[in-house]
Design a protein around this motif. Structure first.
Motif, short mmCIF file in Angstrom:
data_model
loop_
_atom_site.label_atom_id
_atom_site.label_comp_id
_atom_site.label_asym_id
_atom_site.label_seq_id
_atom_site.Cartn_x
_atom_site.Cartn_y
_atom_site.Cartn_z
N GLY A 144 0.79 -1.22 0.00
CA GLY A 144 0.00 0.00 0.00
C GLY A 144 0.82 1.27 0.00
O GLY A 144 0.31 2.36 0.29
N ILE A 145 2.11 1.16 -0.32
CA ILE A 145 2.99 2.32 -0.36
C ILE A 145 2.96 2.98 -1.73
O ILE A 145 2.93 4.21 -1.85
CB ILE A 145 4.43 1.92 0.03
N PHE A 146 2.96 2.18 -2.79
CA PHE A 146 2.89 2.70 -4.14
C PHE A 146 1.46 2.61 -4.66
O PHE A 146 0.75 1.64 -4.40
CB PHE A 146 3.80 1.92 -5.09
N ALA A 147 1.07 3.62 -5.44
CA ALA A 147 -0.21 3.57 -6.12
C ALA A 147 -0.15 2.50 -7.22
O ALA A 147 0.93 2.22 -7.75
CB ALA A 147 -0.53 4.93 -6.74
N ASN A 148 -1.29 1.93 -7.54
CA ASN A 148 -1.33 0.85 -8.54
C ASN A 148 -1.36 1.45 -9.95
O ASN A 148 -2.36 1.40 -10.66
CB ASN A 148 -2.56 -0.03 -8.30
N LEU A 149 -0.23 2.00 -10.36
CA LEU A 149 -0.08 2.62 -11.68
C LEU A 149 0.41 1.58 -12.68
O LEU A 149 0.96 0.55 -12.28
CB LEU A 149 0.93 3.77 -11.60
N PRO A 150 0.24 1.82 -13.99
CA PRO A 150 0.76 0.88 -14.99
C PRO A 150 2.27 0.71 -14.83
O PRO A 150 3.03 1.67 -14.97
CB PRO A 150 0.41 1.55 -16.31
N GLU A 151 2.69 -0.51 -14.53
CA GLU A 151 4.11 -0.76 -14.22
C GLU A 151 5.02 -0.39 -15.38
O GLU A 151 6.09 0.20 -15.17
CB GLU A 151 4.30 -2.22 -13.86
N SER A 152 4.63 -0.73 -16.60
CA SER A 152 5.49 -0.46 -17.76
C SER A 152 5.75 1.04 -17.91
O SER A 152 6.88 1.45 -18.22
CB SER A 152 4.87 -1.02 -19.04
#
Length: 215
Positions: A144-152
């Motif tokens: 829960g530290i990083f937002a679930n953004l497109p990894e690529s």
């Protein structure tokens, strides 16, 4: 006193890196390298099997050092928050690149050309780099530290932050009044990168595990 085998190889590689930067790989001959290194041209064939072998040695030296900086921080994921691992990994890479700025500039230029030689040598290293970034980002999302953004997209942005100063050092000088090889470059640049990570990658939920050891 005659130079040792290691010293001779280092002289040749140092000379090649300078010439590859100023004259380009195709524009640099074996005799040019030998002359600058003050060695017999036969030494280049003996130690590197020719100019292509010398290029491969330069690329290998760079990427092994580069990836070790990131790999060290991945190993700390069980002890430190992912955002700290990412920041410290980027700082370690930038420090390595600053210390080897001529080699760094040449390698990233060579990658951008996308030649057959670079594709064959670099492909496996770039796959490993992507995997190491994936491990850090995946753990950060899980905690829960990083937002679930497109990894690529995130990896592309991280890569751009690492390569831009060395590919466009003159532009960096114009807008920021510094060169990437200068002593305080990494500290100044990391302030901006950490702000970018905190404002872009980190989620709004300030989930932190303070009981874990910080790097």
């Amino acid at each position: 006193m005659n130079a040792t085998l290691k010293e001779t190889k280092e002289l040749i590689m140092d000379a090649a890196i300078v010439l590859f930067n100023t004259k380009g790989y195709d524009g640099t001959g074996v005799r040019d390298i030998a002359k600058k290194a003050k060695v017999n041209p036969a030494n280049i064939s003996y130690y590197f099997k020719g100019k292509q072998g010398l290029l491969e040695a330069c690329l290998t030296q760079f990427f092994e050092g580069y990836l070790s900086c990131l790999e060290e921080k991945v190993f700390l994921l069980e002890m430190a928050p992912p955002d700290e691992c990412l920041k410290q990994g980027l700082k370690s890479i930038l420090s390595f690149q600053r210390e080897n700025h001529l080699l760094t500039r040449f390698v990233w230029r060579e990658v951008s050309i996308d030649s057959q030689i670079s594709r064959e040598i670099i492909a496996s290293y770039l796959v490993k780099e992507k995997y190491l970034f994936h491990l850090i980002l995946e753990q950060g999302i899980k905690e829960g530290i990083f937002a679930n953004l497109p990894e690529s997209l995130v990896i592309i942005q991280l890569k751009s932050l690492l390569t831009m100063p060395f590919l466009q050092s003159q532009y960096l000088r114009e807008v920021w009044h510094t060169f990437p090889q200068e002593k305080y470059f990494v500290e100044k640049y990391m302030i901006m990168i950490e702000r970018w990570i905190d404002s872009t990658l980190c989620s709004l939920q300030e989930t932190r595990h303070f009981d874990r050891k910080i790097i």
